[in-house]
Design an enzyme around this catalytic site. Structure first.
Site, PDB file in Angstrom:
ATOM      1  N   LYS A  13       0.828  -1.216   0.000  1.00 45.33           N
ATOM      2  CA  LYS A  13       0.000   0.000   0.000  1.00 45.33           C
ATOM      3  C   LYS A  13       0.861   1.265   0.000  1.00 45.33           C
ATOM      4  CE  LYS A  13      -2.758   0.949   3.751  1.00 45.33           C
ATOM      5  NZ  LYS A  13      -2.632   2.347   4.188  1.00 45.33           N
ATOM      6  N   SER A  14       1.873   1.307   0.854  1.00 46.91           N
ATOM      7  CA  SER A  14       2.701   2.522   0.946  1.00 46.91           C
ATOM      8  C   SER A  14       3.396   2.813  -0.381  1.00 46.91           C
ATOM      9  CB  SER A  14       3.776   2.346   2.025  1.00 46.91           C
ATOM     10  OG  SER A  14       3.180   2.315   3.287  1.00 46.91           O
ATOM     11  N   GLY A  82      -4.958   8.238   5.580  1.00 52.22           N
ATOM     12  CA  GLY A  82      -3.973   9.173   6.134  1.00 52.22           C
ATOM     13  C   GLY A  82      -2.825   9.404   5.172  1.00 52.22           C
ATOM     14  N   SER A 153       7.170   9.501  11.918  1.00 49.39           N
ATOM     15  CA  SER A 153       6.101   9.250  10.950  1.00 49.39           C
ATOM     16  C   SER A 153       6.606   9.386   9.521  1.00 49.39           C
ATOM     17  CB  SER A 153       4.940  10.227  11.181  1.00 49.39           C
ATOM     18  OG  SER A 153       4.113  10.271  10.034  1.00 49.39           O
ATOM     19  N   GLN A 155       4.693   9.311   6.992  1.00 46.47           N
ATOM     20  CA  GLN A 155       3.749  10.162   6.257  1.00 46.47           C
ATOM     21  C   GLN A 155       4.187  11.611   6.340  1.00 46.47           C
ATOM     22  OE1 GLN A 155      -0.169   9.293   7.803  1.00 46.47           O
ATOM     23  NE2 GLN A 155      -0.265   7.315   6.758  1.00 46.47           N
ATOM     24  N   ASP A 301       1.997  -0.815  11.829  1.00 43.54           N
ATOM     25  CA  ASP A 301       0.709  -1.337  11.353  1.00 43.54           C
ATOM     26  C   ASP A 301       0.476  -2.789  11.773  1.00 43.54           C
ATOM     27  OD1 ASP A 301       0.111   1.073  10.153  1.00 43.54           O
ATOM     28  OD2 ASP A 301       1.026   0.511   8.244  1.00 43.54           O
ATOM     29  N   LYS A 328      -4.365   6.225  14.832  1.00 36.05           N
ATOM     30  CA  LYS A 328      -4.445   5.540  13.526  1.00 36.05           C
ATOM     31  C   LYS A 328      -5.914   5.543  13.070  1.00 36.05           C
ATOM     32  CE  LYS A 328      -0.167   4.701  12.803  1.00 36.05           C
ATOM     33  NZ  LYS A 328       0.475   5.417  11.693  1.00 36.05           N
ATOM     34  N   ARG A 332      -6.084   2.184  18.193  1.00 40.06           N
ATOM     35  CA  ARG A 332      -5.790   0.739  18.088  1.00 40.06           C
ATOM     36  C   ARG A 332      -5.403   0.128  19.423  1.00 40.06           C
ATOM     37  NH1 ARG A 332      -2.925   0.598  12.084  1.00 40.06           N
ATOM     38  NH2 ARG A 332      -4.898   0.589  10.938  1.00 40.06           N
ATOM     39  N   ARG A 374      -7.284  -3.050   9.877  1.00 44.00           N
ATOM     40  CA  ARG A 374      -6.292  -3.926  10.521  1.00 44.00           C
ATOM     41  C   ARG A 374      -6.850  -4.578  11.795  1.00 44.00           C
ATOM     42  NH1 ARG A 374      -2.356  -3.427   6.867  1.00 44.00           N
ATOM     43  NH2 ARG A 374      -1.862  -1.321   6.201  1.00 44.00           N
TER      44      ARG A 374
HETATM   45  C1  S3P Z   1       2.518   4.963   6.100  1.00 45.58           C
HETATM   46  C2  S3P Z   1       3.103   5.283   7.273  1.00 45.58           C
HETATM   47  C3  S3P Z   1       2.590   4.890   8.588  1.00 45.58           C
HETATM   48  C4  S3P Z   1       1.579   3.758   8.479  1.00 45.58           C
HETATM   49  C5  S3P Z   1       0.602   3.950   7.355  1.00 45.58           C
HETATM   50  C6  S3P Z   1       1.318   4.104   6.032  1.00 45.58           C
HETATM   51  C7  S3P Z   1       3.118   5.454   4.846  1.00 45.58           C
HETATM   52  O1  S3P Z   1       1.965   5.994   9.173  1.00 45.58           O
HETATM   53  O2  S3P Z   1       0.898   3.589   9.695  1.00 45.58           O
HETATM   54  O3  S3P Z   1      -0.272   2.848   7.267  1.00 45.58           O
HETATM   55  O4  S3P Z   1       2.781   4.944   3.763  1.00 45.58           O
HETATM   56  O5  S3P Z   1       3.945   6.368   4.920  1.00 45.58           O
HETATM   57  P1  S3P Z   1       2.841   7.040  10.036  1.00 45.58           P
HETATM   58  O6  S3P Z   1       3.967   7.370   9.179  1.00 45.58           O
HETATM   59  O7  S3P Z   1       1.980   8.239  10.249  1.00 45.58           O
HETATM   60  O8  S3P Z   1       3.189   6.309  11.284  1.00 45.58           O
END
Ligand code: S3P
Length: 414
Positions: A13-14, A82, A153, A155, A301, A328, A332, A374
């Site tokens: 996914k990422s 997110g 993070s 993200q 995750d 999240k 969780r 999840r």
């Molecule tokens: C992700 C980073 C994680 C993860 C999310 C996907 C990403 O979040 O929990 O499912 O693709 O960069 P955080 O970076 O906010 O922890």
């Protein structure tokens, strides 16, 4: 019943979100194979479409043409995702695009100050509902930023990296604890002005990236559910092929191994700069371990499914330094504790994690998923340890990341 077989899973996914966004920075047609089939990645594709980045989907293959960004006429609805909101906010800031972001009830409760503050410092005017959605971005001339995130993070890191590609001067990011590094690896591989040693350095993307073709490796976060099932059900043995083996993402397998589980990686190779391999997981008696703050980003995750492993381990398992789990798709920590207690498990809730003891007799129950994919998949696997099966209040939320989950589970249950 035992878990067995040889499976290949949809793309990570990422990496899928990033592949779409990086393709938008090229000046031609890109092909992304084995893209994640989940709703979150489709959300990113649709939002990019609203910004003039057109793509077509054929099964799990996407053809996407980068280059011509335009201002979206309607708000960008990031749904439950997110990664979509945080990375797109950085990407569009870097491209000078004004946009409004909205999301579902869960996303609207998730904190955005973590991206608002650094983007603001780079020169983006941002409106929000006190740090929550809806969010509006109005980028001005962006300047580079020297940034040491207070929250681990990927993200947030990737948001600032993408904005940095549109900034004047250098953006430097110093992470205290390393988080998933796909943005660094893939951007570097695609020839973007990004380097990453002890710090990550990003310069202005003066010319578009070259169009690319890539195949997204299988998602290790999805693989973790079947690996966990094989690890806790006697006589099980499963091989998952072409799984992303990036060290920042395989914390689940490292922890399973430390718990005494049977884990063997084979055929490790690189695809688009990312390590990929086949992982074989088999049943073996487990022992409890302590999972501490430095280990958390690599299993952020996977902690709900690790909680299920812990119920079968000899001795306590503790998780600390994981307060991020509270923000999240749902809280969780609360969701794991409530549902595990409802199954007869032994778990103590902490502000930043939980402590779990072995429980040989879990019973099936009604699971409250809070619409979190999840939690839904973790407690479906937990249900395999009971005489009946757990009933989820929301099965559809699994489609957020892994619509094929039940099909694959049926396959490996023989
Ligand atoms: C992700 C980073 C994680 C993860 C999310 C996907 C990403 O979040 O929990 O499912 O693709 O960069 P955080 O970076 O906010 O922890």
């Amino acid at each position: 019943m035992k878990i067995s077989g040889n499976i290949n899973l949809p793309g990570d996914k990422s990496i899928s979100h990033r592949a779409l966004m990086f393709a938008s920075l090229t000046d031609g047609e890109c092909i992304i194979n084995n893209i994640s089939t989940g709703e979150d990645v489709e959300t990113t594709r649709k939002c990019l479409g609203q910004c003039g980045i057109l793509s077509q989907k054929f099964g799990n293959k996407v053809q996407i043409t980068g280059g011509a960004f335009s201002t979206p006429e309607l708000p960008l609805d990031c749904g439950n995702s997110g990664t979509s909101i945080r990375l797109l906010a950085g990407l569009l800031s870097g491209k000078g695009i004004t946009a409004e972001f909205i999301g579902d009830t869960s996303l609207s409760k998730r904190p955005m100050n973590r991206i608002i503050e650094p983007l603001n410092e780079m020169g983006v005017e941002i409106g929000s509902n006190n740090g929550y959605l809806p969010l509006t971005i109005k980028p001005n001339m962006l300047k580079g930023l020297s940034f040491s995130p207070s929250i681990a993070s990927a993200q947030v890191k990737s948001c600032i990296m993408l904005a940095g590609l549109g900034g004047e001067g250098e953006t430097i990011i110093n992470e205290k604890i390393k988080t998933r590094d796909h943005s660094e690896i893939i951007l570097e591989e695609l020839g973007a002005p990004v380097s990453s040693n002890s710090a990550i350095r990003i310069k202005n993307l003066e010319k578009p990236l070259q169009p690319f073709n890539m195949t997204v490796p299988g998602d290790p976060s999805s693989a973790a559910f079947f690996a966990a099932a094989a690890a806790i059900i006697p006589n099980s043995s499963i091989t998952i092929t072409n799984v992303l083996a990036n060290p920042t993402r395989v914390g689940f397998f490292d922890i399973l191994e430390k718990m005494g589980g049977g884990v063997e990686w084979k055929n490790i190779h690189k695809e688009c700069g990312e390590l990929v391999g086949d992982v074989h997981v088999y049943f073996a008696p487990l022992n409890g371990i302590d999972i501490t703050v430095e280990m958390v980003p690599s299993v952020i995750d996977e902690l709900p499914i690790i909680a299920i492993l812990a119920t079968q381990a000899d001795g306590p398992t503790s998780v600390s330094g994981a307060e991020e789990l509270r923000v999240k798709e749902c809280d969780r920590i609360k969701a794991v504790c409530e549902n595990l207690l409802a199954m007869g498990g032994k778990i103590i809730e902490r502000k930043d994690g939980f402590i779990i003891d072995q429980s040989n007799r879990l019973h099936d129950t009604n699971i409250i998923t809070y619409g979190d994919h999840r939690i839904a998949m973790s407690f479906t696997i937990a249900g395999l340890l009971t005489e009946g099966r757990n009933k989820l209040d929301d099965e559809a939320c699994i489609n957020i990341s892994f619509p094929e989950f039940h099909k694959v589970l049926t396959e490996v249950m023989g």
